[in-house]
Design a protein around this motif. Sequence first.
Motif, PDB file in Angstrom:
ATOM      1  N   GLU A  45       0.813  -1.214   0.000  1.00 41.69           N
ATOM      2  CA  GLU A  45       0.000   0.000   0.000  1.00 41.69           C
ATOM      3  C   GLU A  45       0.850   1.269   0.000  1.00 41.69           C
ATOM      4  OE1 GLU A  45      -3.356   2.001   2.905  1.00 41.69           O
ATOM      5  OE2 GLU A  45      -3.140  -0.168   2.855  1.00 41.69           O
ATOM      6  N   GLU A  46       1.884   1.311   0.810  1.00 36.39           N
ATOM      7  CA  GLU A  46       2.741   2.502   0.881  1.00 36.39           C
ATOM      8  C   GLU A  46       3.384   2.781  -0.475  1.00 36.39           C
ATOM      9  OE1 GLU A  46       6.721   4.010   3.279  1.00 36.39           O
ATOM     10  OE2 GLU A  46       5.472   2.441   4.168  1.00 36.39           O
ATOM     11  N   PHE A  47       3.890   1.749  -1.119  1.00 38.07           N
ATOM     12  CA  PHE A  47       4.498   1.927  -2.427  1.00 38.07           C
ATOM     13  C   PHE A  47       3.463   2.380  -3.455  1.00 38.07           C
ATOM     14  CE2 PHE A  47       5.863   0.694  -6.636  1.00 38.07           C
ATOM     15  CZ  PHE A  47       7.149   1.194  -6.683  1.00 38.07           C
ATOM     16  N   ALA A  48       2.289   1.737  -3.463  1.00 32.49           N
ATOM     17  CA  ALA A  48       1.242   2.100  -4.424  1.00 32.49           C
ATOM     18  C   ALA A  48       0.879   3.581  -4.283  1.00 32.49           C
ATOM     19  CB  ALA A  48       0.006   1.224  -4.218  1.00 32.49           C
ATOM     20  N   ARG A  49       0.732   4.045  -3.065  1.00 31.19           N
ATOM     21  CA  ARG A  49       0.389   5.460  -2.849  1.00 31.19           C
ATOM     22  C   ARG A  49       1.537   6.383  -3.266  1.00 31.19           C
ATOM     23  NH1 ARG A  49      -4.464   5.972   0.334  1.00 31.19           N
ATOM     24  NH2 ARG A  49      -5.037   3.924   1.110  1.00 31.19           N
ATOM     25  N   SER A  50       2.781   5.908  -3.138  1.00 31.15           N
ATOM     26  CA  SER A  50       3.930   6.742  -3.504  1.00 31.15           C
ATOM     27  C   SER A  50       4.009   6.984  -5.015  1.00 31.15           C
ATOM     28  CB  SER A  50       5.241   6.120  -3.005  1.00 31.15           C
ATOM     29  OG  SER A  50       5.645   5.045  -3.843  1.00 31.15           O
ATOM     30  N   VAL A  51       3.327   6.151  -5.794  1.00 27.39           N
ATOM     31  CA  VAL A  51       3.299   6.342  -7.251  1.00 27.39           C
ATOM     32  C   VAL A  51       1.920   6.831  -7.701  1.00 27.39           C
ATOM     33  CG1 VAL A  51       5.195   4.754  -7.745  1.00 27.39           C
ATOM     34  CG2 VAL A  51       2.847   3.875  -7.703  1.00 27.39           C
ATOM     35  N   ASP A  52       1.230   7.504  -6.784  1.00 30.30           N
ATOM     36  CA  ASP A  52      -0.041   8.181  -7.028  1.00 30.30           C
ATOM     37  C   ASP A  52      -1.218   7.265  -7.337  1.00 30.30           C
ATOM     38  OD1 ASP A  52       0.992  10.714  -6.500  1.00 30.30           O
ATOM     39  OD2 ASP A  52       1.713  10.924  -8.559  1.00 30.30           O
ATOM     40  N   LEU A  53      -1.166   6.053  -6.843  1.00 30.07           N
ATOM     41  CA  LEU A  53      -2.331   5.182  -6.907  1.00 30.07           C
ATOM     42  C   LEU A  53      -3.114   5.364  -5.606  1.00 30.07           C
ATOM     43  CD1 LEU A  53      -0.673   1.982  -8.385  1.00 30.07           C
ATOM     44  CD2 LEU A  53      -2.329   3.476  -9.526  1.00 30.07           C
ATOM     45  N   PRO A  54      -4.427   5.151  -5.625  1.00 33.82           N
ATOM     46  CA  PRO A  54      -5.211   5.341  -4.401  1.00 33.82           C
ATOM     47  C   PRO A  54      -4.957   4.258  -3.359  1.00 33.82           C
ATOM     48  CG  PRO A  54      -6.616   4.578  -6.185  1.00 33.82           C
ATOM     49  CD  PRO A  54      -5.264   4.859  -6.779  1.00 33.82           C
ATOM     50  N   ASP A  55      -4.476   3.107  -3.791  1.00 28.55           N
ATOM     51  CA  ASP A  55      -4.220   1.966  -2.917  1.00 28.55           C
ATOM     52  C   ASP A  55      -3.616   0.872  -3.791  1.00 28.55           C
ATOM     53  OD1 ASP A  55      -4.308   0.130  -0.744  1.00 28.55           O
ATOM     54  OD2 ASP A  55      -6.222   0.941  -0.057  1.00 28.55           O
ATOM     55  N   VAL A  56      -3.452  -0.303  -3.244  1.00 31.41           N
ATOM     56  CA  VAL A  56      -2.983  -1.458  -4.013  1.00 31.41           C
ATOM     57  C   VAL A  56      -4.001  -1.756  -5.107  1.00 31.41           C
ATOM     58  CG1 VAL A  56      -2.680  -3.963  -3.816  1.00 31.41           C
ATOM     59  CG2 VAL A  56      -1.619  -2.438  -2.141  1.00 31.41           C
ATOM     60  N   ILE A  57      -3.511  -2.170  -6.276  1.00 31.51           N
ATOM     61  CA  ILE A  57      -4.412  -2.488  -7.388  1.00 31.51           C
ATOM     62  C   ILE A  57      -4.199  -3.928  -7.856  1.00 31.51           C
ATOM     63  CG2 ILE A  57      -4.607  -0.096  -8.151  1.00 31.51           C
ATOM     64  CD1 ILE A  57      -2.683  -0.820 -10.488  1.00 31.51           C
ATOM     65  N   ALA A  58      -5.264  -4.508  -8.387  1.00 34.02           N
ATOM     66  CA  ALA A  58      -5.198  -5.865  -8.924  1.00 34.02           C
ATOM     67  C   ALA A  58      -4.366  -5.879 -10.203  1.00 34.02           C
ATOM     68  CB  ALA A  58      -6.606  -6.385  -9.207  1.00 34.02           C
ATOM     69  N   HIS A  59      -3.767  -6.994 -10.471  1.00 29.21           N
ATOM     70  CA  HIS A  59      -3.031  -7.203 -11.723  1.00 29.21           C
ATOM     71  C   HIS A  59      -4.013  -7.127 -12.890  1.00 29.21           C
ATOM     72  CE1 HIS A  59      -0.790  -9.314  -8.576  1.00 29.21           C
ATOM     73  NE2 HIS A  59       0.290  -9.225  -9.332  1.00 29.21           N
ATOM     74  N   GLY A  60      -3.600  -6.485 -13.962  1.00 28.87           N
ATOM     75  CA  GLY A  60      -4.460  -6.410 -15.140  1.00 28.87           C
ATOM     76  C   GLY A  60      -4.792  -7.782 -15.697  1.00 28.87           C
ATOM     77  N   MET A  61      -3.802  -8.672 -15.727  1.00 27.77           N
ATOM     78  CA  MET A  61      -4.049 -10.010 -16.269  1.00 27.77           C
ATOM     79  C   MET A  61      -4.962 -10.827 -15.360  1.00 27.77           C
ATOM     80  SD  MET A  61      -2.658 -10.214 -19.223  1.00 27.77           S
ATOM     81  CE  MET A  61      -3.014  -8.491 -19.474  1.00 27.77           C
ATOM     82  N   LEU A  62      -4.921 -10.570 -14.061  1.00 31.74           N
ATOM     83  CA  LEU A  62      -5.859 -11.229 -13.146  1.00 31.74           C
ATOM     84  C   LEU A  62      -7.280 -10.786 -13.460  1.00 31.74           C
ATOM     85  CD1 LEU A  62      -6.688 -12.868 -10.632  1.00 31.74           C
ATOM     86  CD2 LEU A  62      -6.064 -10.875  -9.250  1.00 31.74           C
ATOM     87  N   THR A  63      -7.455  -9.489 -13.648  1.00 29.91           N
ATOM     88  CA  THR A  63      -8.773  -8.940 -13.983  1.00 29.91           C
ATOM     89  C   THR A  63      -9.263  -9.504 -15.305  1.00 29.91           C
ATOM     90  OG1 THR A  63      -8.204  -6.898 -12.806  1.00 29.91           O
ATOM     91  CG2 THR A  63     -10.044  -6.792 -14.353  1.00 29.91           C
ATOM     92  N   MET A  64      -8.395  -9.499 -16.292  1.00 30.85           N
ATOM     93  CA  MET A  64      -8.754  -9.989 -17.622  1.00 30.85           C
ATOM     94  C   MET A  64      -9.098 -11.483 -17.593  1.00 30.85           C
ATOM     95  SD  MET A  64      -6.367  -9.486 -20.966  1.00 30.85           S
ATOM     96  CE  MET A  64      -6.865 -10.011 -22.583  1.00 30.85           C
ATOM     97  N   GLY A  65      -8.291 -12.255 -16.898  1.00 29.05           N
ATOM     98  CA  GLY A  65      -8.535 -13.691 -16.799  1.00 29.05           C
ATOM     99  C   GLY A  65      -9.793 -14.020 -16.028  1.00 29.05           C
ATOM    100  N   ALA A  66     -10.046 -13.294 -14.946  1.00 31.64           N
ATOM    101  CA  ALA A  66     -11.258 -13.537 -14.163  1.00 31.64           C
ATOM    102  C   ALA A  66     -12.505 -13.221 -14.991  1.00 31.64           C
ATOM    103  CB  ALA A  66     -11.232 -12.692 -12.890  1.00 31.64           C
TER     104      ALA A  66
END
Length: 161
Positions: A45-66
């Motif tokens: 979470e700390e890293f994700a926010r440091s690169v201007d994301l609101p929080d941890v995000i799911a992998h794109g391929m996980l989303t696509m596969g699901a």
Amino acid sequence: MIVRIAFDSLEKGQEIGQRRIELSRADLVRYAGASGDLNPIHWNEEFARSVDLPDVIAHGMLTMGAAVQLVTDWAGDPGAVVDYQTRFTKPVVVPNRFGTTVEASTALTVSGKIGALDDDARTARVDLTVTAPDLSVAGADPATAAPLKVLVKAQAVVRLA
């Protein structure tokens, strides 16, 4: 190939179903290990926010596969899917949530309908609508957050009997 759907029984616009896929941080960690995608935006979470994301995000391929699982279950055979493509539009935010165990903190909603039929190739294009709660604001409640399209032009081509 064991396809349960008869091509001649399909019509453009016909719905193939809907599915809700719950996601937790533990799911992201498992996917990272299985896929080898250990980018910290998917678990730290700390890293994700440091690169201007609101929080941890799911992998794109996980989303696509699901999302395509709806199509493979409908067709009865993953091998019937001869093409699958999409565009990623928004990240799927997965906040940290746990009690005595890790709990799902967001969910994908996937629905599909027949977008086109090709009589010569005996294929059906299934158009998918894929949404997740808009958790771009810290502290947003997944239960009441507006749905956000996370994939667009999500289309699977299925060869049928």
